[in-house]
Design a protein around this motif. Sequence first.
Motif, PDB file in Angstrom:
ATOM      1  N   LEU A   1     -34.356 -52.003  29.239  1.00 39.94           N
ATOM      2  CA  LEU A   1     -32.991 -51.540  29.030  1.00 39.94           C
ATOM      3  C   LEU A   1     -32.657 -51.703  27.552  1.00 39.94           C
ATOM      4  CD1 LEU A   1     -30.585 -50.523  30.774  1.00 39.94           C
ATOM      5  CD2 LEU A   1     -29.733 -52.872  30.721  1.00 39.94           C
ATOM      6  N   PRO A   2     -32.301 -50.627  26.877  1.00 39.34           N
ATOM      7  CA  PRO A   2     -31.990 -50.732  25.441  1.00 39.34           C
ATOM      8  C   PRO A   2     -30.747 -51.586  25.183  1.00 39.34           C
ATOM      9  CG  PRO A   2     -32.283 -48.440  26.098  1.00 39.34           C
ATOM     10  CD  PRO A   2     -32.229 -49.252  27.356  1.00 39.34           C
ATOM     11  N   PRO A   3     -30.694 -52.265  24.067  1.00 45.46           N
ATOM     12  CA  PRO A   3     -29.494 -53.032  23.714  1.00 45.46           C
ATOM     13  C   PRO A   3     -28.266 -52.114  23.711  1.00 45.46           C
ATOM     14  CG  PRO A   3     -31.273 -53.517  22.190  1.00 45.46           C
ATOM     15  CD  PRO A   3     -31.737 -52.364  23.042  1.00 45.46           C
ATOM     16  N   GLY A   4     -27.191 -52.583  24.298  1.00 47.54           N
ATOM     17  CA  GLY A   4     -25.953 -51.815  24.324  1.00 47.54           C
ATOM     18  C   GLY A   4     -25.846 -50.805  25.457  1.00 47.54           C
ATOM     19  N   ALA A   5     -26.918 -50.595  26.218  1.00 46.20           N
ATOM     20  CA  ALA A   5     -26.887 -49.588  27.278  1.00 46.20           C
ATOM     21  C   ALA A   5     -25.896 -49.951  28.381  1.00 46.20           C
ATOM     22  CB  ALA A   5     -28.279 -49.384  27.873  1.00 46.20           C
ATOM     23  N   ALA A   6     -25.847 -51.209  28.759  1.00 43.82           N
ATOM     24  CA  ALA A   6     -24.916 -51.623  29.816  1.00 43.82           C
ATOM     25  C   ALA A   6     -23.477 -51.455  29.351  1.00 43.82           C
ATOM     26  CB  ALA A   6     -25.188 -53.067  30.227  1.00 43.82           C
ATOM     27  N   GLU A   7     -23.197 -51.845  28.127  1.00 43.97           N
ATOM     28  CA  GLU A   7     -21.852 -51.712  27.585  1.00 43.97           C
ATOM     29  C   GLU A   7     -21.443 -50.243  27.493  1.00 43.97           C
ATOM     30  OE1 GLU A   7     -24.290 -53.578  26.331  1.00 43.97           O
ATOM     31  OE2 GLU A   7     -23.497 -55.623  26.262  1.00 43.97           O
ATOM     32  N   ALA A   8     -22.370 -49.388  27.089  1.00 47.23           N
ATOM     33  CA  ALA A   8     -22.083 -47.954  26.993  1.00 47.23           C
ATOM     34  C   ALA A   8     -21.800 -47.363  28.369  1.00 47.23           C
ATOM     35  CB  ALA A   8     -23.246 -47.226  26.325  1.00 47.23           C
ATOM     36  N   TRP A   9     -22.571 -47.779  29.382  1.00 43.71           N
ATOM     37  CA  TRP A   9     -22.344 -47.290  30.742  1.00 43.71           C
ATOM     38  C   TRP A   9     -20.970 -47.731  31.240  1.00 43.71           C
ATOM     39  CZ3 TRP A   9     -21.604 -49.359  35.647  1.00 43.71           C
ATOM     40  CH2 TRP A   9     -21.707 -48.445  36.706  1.00 43.71           C
ATOM     41  N   VAL A  10     -20.625 -48.995  31.024  1.00 44.50           N
ATOM     42  CA  VAL A  10     -19.311 -49.506  31.433  1.00 44.50           C
ATOM     43  C   VAL A  10     -18.203 -48.693  30.765  1.00 44.50           C
ATOM     44  CG1 VAL A  10     -17.720 -51.464  31.226  1.00 44.50           C
ATOM     45  CG2 VAL A  10     -20.065 -51.840  32.025  1.00 44.50           C
ATOM     46  N   ALA A  11     -18.312 -48.469  29.473  1.00 47.01           N
ATOM     47  CA  ALA A  11     -17.288 -47.715  28.741  1.00 47.01           C
ATOM     48  C   ALA A  11     -17.164 -46.293  29.283  1.00 47.01           C
ATOM     49  CB  ALA A  11     -17.617 -47.699  27.249  1.00 47.01           C
ATOM     50  N   ARG A  12     -18.297 -45.650  29.560  1.00 41.72           N
ATOM     51  CA  ARG A  12     -18.295 -44.280  30.072  1.00 41.72           C
ATOM     52  C   ARG A  12     -17.644 -44.208  31.451  1.00 41.72           C
ATOM     53  NH1 ARG A  12     -23.159 -43.431  29.010  1.00 41.72           N
ATOM     54  NH2 ARG A  12     -24.084 -43.855  31.034  1.00 41.72           N
ATOM     55  N   VAL A  13     -18.000 -45.141  32.325  1.00 41.05           N
ATOM     56  CA  VAL A  13     -17.426 -45.149  33.672  1.00 41.05           C
ATOM     57  C   VAL A  13     -15.934 -45.457  33.625  1.00 41.05           C
ATOM     58  CG1 VAL A  13     -17.424 -46.391  35.875  1.00 41.05           C
ATOM     59  CG2 VAL A  13     -19.580 -45.670  34.868  1.00 41.05           C
ATOM     60  N   MET A  14     -15.548 -46.434  32.802  1.00 45.00           N
ATOM     61  CA  MET A  14     -14.133 -46.793  32.720  1.00 45.00           C
ATOM     62  C   MET A  14     -13.294 -45.663  32.123  1.00 45.00           C
ATOM     63  SD  MET A  14     -14.197 -50.823  31.735  1.00 45.00           S
ATOM     64  CE  MET A  14     -12.413 -50.869  31.672  1.00 45.00           C
ATOM     65  N   ALA A  15     -13.868 -44.889  31.218  1.00 43.74           N
ATOM     66  CA  ALA A  15     -13.154 -43.761  30.612  1.00 43.74           C
ATOM     67  C   ALA A  15     -13.152 -42.555  31.538  1.00 43.74           C
ATOM     68  CB  ALA A  15     -13.797 -43.400  29.281  1.00 43.74           C
ATOM     69  N   GLN A  16     -13.873 -42.657  32.642  1.00 41.36           N
ATOM     70  CA  GLN A  16     -14.063 -41.544  33.573  1.00 41.36           C
ATOM     71  C   GLN A  16     -14.550 -40.320  32.814  1.00 41.36           C
ATOM     72  OE1 GLN A  16     -10.651 -41.105  36.129  1.00 41.36           O
ATOM     73  NE2 GLN A  16     -10.733 -43.238  36.737  1.00 41.36           N
ATOM     74  N   ASP A  17     -15.479 -40.574  31.895  1.00 42.61           N
ATOM     75  CA  ASP A  17     -16.069 -39.528  31.067  1.00 42.61           C
ATOM     76  C   ASP A  17     -17.283 -38.970  31.795  1.00 42.61           C
ATOM     77  OD1 ASP A  17     -16.752 -37.872  28.988  1.00 42.61           O
ATOM     78  OD2 ASP A  17     -17.654 -39.451  27.778  1.00 42.61           O
ATOM     79  N   GLY A  18     -17.044 -38.112  32.729  1.00 42.81           N
ATOM     80  CA  GLY A  18     -18.106 -37.542  33.542  1.00 42.81           C
ATOM     81  C   GLY A  18     -17.685 -37.568  35.000  1.00 42.81           C
ATOM     82  N   PRO A  19     -18.444 -36.915  35.832  1.00 46.18           N
ATOM     83  CA  PRO A  19     -18.040 -36.766  37.228  1.00 46.18           C
ATOM     84  C   PRO A  19     -18.309 -37.980  38.110  1.00 46.18           C
ATOM     85  CG  PRO A  19     -20.118 -35.666  36.866  1.00 46.18           C
ATOM     86  CD  PRO A  19     -19.646 -36.159  35.520  1.00 46.18           C
ATOM     87  N   GLN A  20     -19.161 -38.876  37.671  1.00 48.21           N
ATOM     88  CA  GLN A  20     -19.581 -39.996  38.510  1.00 48.21           C
ATOM     89  C   GLN A  20     -18.516 -41.081  38.597  1.00 48.21           C
ATOM     90  OE1 GLN A  20     -23.756 -41.661  38.470  1.00 48.21           O
ATOM     91  NE2 GLN A  20     -22.709 -43.170  37.224  1.00 48.21           N
ATOM     92  N   GLN A  21     -18.237 -41.554  39.817  1.00 48.95           N
ATOM     93  CA  GLN A  21     -17.367 -42.698  40.030  1.00 48.95           C
ATOM     94  C   GLN A  21     -18.266 -43.878  40.374  1.00 48.95           C
ATOM     95  OE1 GLN A  21     -14.886 -40.144  42.903  1.00 48.95           O
ATOM     96  NE2 GLN A  21     -13.620 -41.926  42.476  1.00 48.95           N
TER      97      GLN A  21
END
Length: 184
Positions: free
Chosen positions: A55-75
């Motif tokens: 897992l690349p550094p920062g990948a988990a944080e980026a995923w959290v930010a993307r999900v919280m921003a609802q930036d994309g269709p996935q919930q």
Amino acid sequence: MTLDLGPAATIPVGSFITAGRLLLRPVRPSDAGLFALYAGDRRVAEGTQTIPHPLPPGAAEAWVARVMAQDGPQQAWVMDGSATGLAEVLGVITLKPMDRRQSEISYWVAPAFWNAGFASEGVGALVRANPQKSRTIFAEVFQDNPGSARVLTNCGFEYIGDAESFSVARNARVQTWTYLKKLD
């Protein structure tokens, strides 16, 4: 927080869903550390299509930010067991809308919590809540992961065929089993 969901309840995005010994709740920034720990485990990553290993550094944080921003269709929902004395993060369940009122569900559970029924409780509760008001929910699991297939059959999904999907962690196409659950 306890909610009476009933068999046909509809839960809006960001809500809590009771699920037996756990609570499905929205992702929050403090989850990133445990996500990195769990998703960084090769066994977890290789059980998914999208988590890379290492897992690349920062990948988990980026995923959290993307999900919280609802930036994309996935919930996404965190399987949180803290209300019953378990870990705050046991795993994650995602739901991605498709066309014609269909969705695709995916999930992972941290290895320390495997074979304890948490995925079945979480997936079952999410399907009953049906937050995307889907008529059909699909799922796909790798054929070398029969435990994930049992989760789906425990939750009333029916096997509909074989396929293959690419796994980022494995850098290869992997044979899959496809399942569906009709909700109407």
